[in-house]
Enzyme design. Sequence first.
Site, PDB file in Angstrom:
ATOM      1  CG  ASP A 181     -17.577   1.670   7.029  1.00  0.00           C
ATOM      2  OD1 ASP A 181     -17.250   2.448   6.108  1.00  0.00           O
ATOM      3  OD2 ASP A 181     -18.540   0.890   6.937  1.00  0.00           O
ATOM      4  CB  VAL A 182     -14.319   6.613   5.819  1.00  0.00           C
ATOM      5  CG1 VAL A 182     -12.995   6.555   6.564  1.00  0.00           C
ATOM      6  CG2 VAL A 182     -14.235   5.903   4.466  1.00  0.00           C
TER       7      VAL A 182
ATOM      8  CE  LYS B 270      -7.889   8.650  -5.829  1.00  0.00           C
ATOM      9  NZ  LYS B 270      -7.451   8.582  -4.405  1.00  0.00           N
TER      10      LYS B 270
ATOM     11  CE1 TYR C 254      -7.977   5.709 -10.943  1.00  0.00           C
ATOM     12  CE2 TYR C 254      -8.416   8.048 -11.194  1.00  0.00           C
ATOM     13  CZ  TYR C 254      -7.951   6.992 -10.441  1.00  0.00           C
ATOM     14  OH  TYR C 254      -7.470   7.221  -9.173  1.00  0.00           O
TER      15      TYR C 254
ATOM     16  CB  SER D   8      -0.903   0.030   1.237  1.00  0.00           C
ATOM     17  OG  SER D   8      -1.780  -1.060   1.279  1.00  0.00           O
TER      18      SER D   8
ATOM     19  CB  ALA E  48      -6.807   0.313  -4.765  1.00  0.00           C
TER      20      ALA E  48
ATOM     21  CE  LYS F 271       3.554  -4.203 -11.840  1.00  0.00           C
ATOM     22  NZ  LYS F 271       4.496  -5.302 -12.175  1.00  0.00           N
ATOM     23  CB  THR F 272      -1.912  -0.489  -4.540  1.00  0.00           C
ATOM     24  OG1 THR F 272      -2.851   0.115  -5.446  1.00  0.00           O
ATOM     25  CG2 THR F 272      -0.729   0.450  -4.325  1.00  0.00           C
TER      26      THR F 272
ATOM     27  CB  ALA G  87     -14.890   3.158  -7.920  1.00  0.00           C
TER      28      ALA G  87
END
Length: 254
Positions: A63-64, A161, A154, A18, A194, A191-192, A94
């Site tokens: 949990d946001v 974003k 994206y 991350s 997500a 390379k995460t 997303a």
Amino acid sequence: MLLEGKKALIFGVVNDRSIAYGIARQFKEHGARLAFSYAVDPIKRRLDPICEELGGEFMFKCDVTSDEEIEAGADLVSEKWGDVDIIVHSIAYANREDLKGRFIDTSREGYGVALDVSSYSLVALSRAYETHLNCGGSVLTLSYYGAGKVVANYNAMGVAKAALEACVRYLSVDLGERQVRINAISAGPVKTMAAKGISGFSTILDRIEEKAPLHRNITIDDVGKAALFLASDLSTGTTGEVMFVDSGYNIMGV
């Protein structure tokens, strides 16, 4: 050390690949005290060894998408630390179906999810921790080139974003009343976990190596070092900004 004794909350570490992990590691090397949040229990199991490795003082669930959990987390942090110097917001999500194909096909629900988790969460966290942040404190968030330019697939995340970067500018005025800075790092592709959800991601990596001035993809350490600057007293005159850490790719024309 640049962050000796500073208390930093890290939101968004999922594993040791991350971007938030790279940031936390740099902070630790420069003397910061760390605490970590996690959204769900499966992430906690992956976060446990990372927290131990980096000397994290505690972890807490947040949990946001829940104002109640955000407030409970802020209360816990206040109980544990009293105040905070640095907040790192590295949270984005997303639905997978909204990260491929045509943006026009994004559902209302999918659009709302992307904006809520990836953008509004920064506003909610800033509000919850506003009175806990020390004068001279720093809030950091993570953006991407797709906020300002169209990047294939994206889609909803690019719009989220873009909203995130606008939030940084508006929040800089509110937080600035307490001499707290807020900035975004627009990191090149990494390379995460997500990133794996974005269709054609490997093609983006190849293009960076071909076109960027440095002809290489960035690392989480590259981002961590930029975050170290923005979190430290080296950047006391910088707020409301978006700093690109992308091997220079963003400056290139056609």
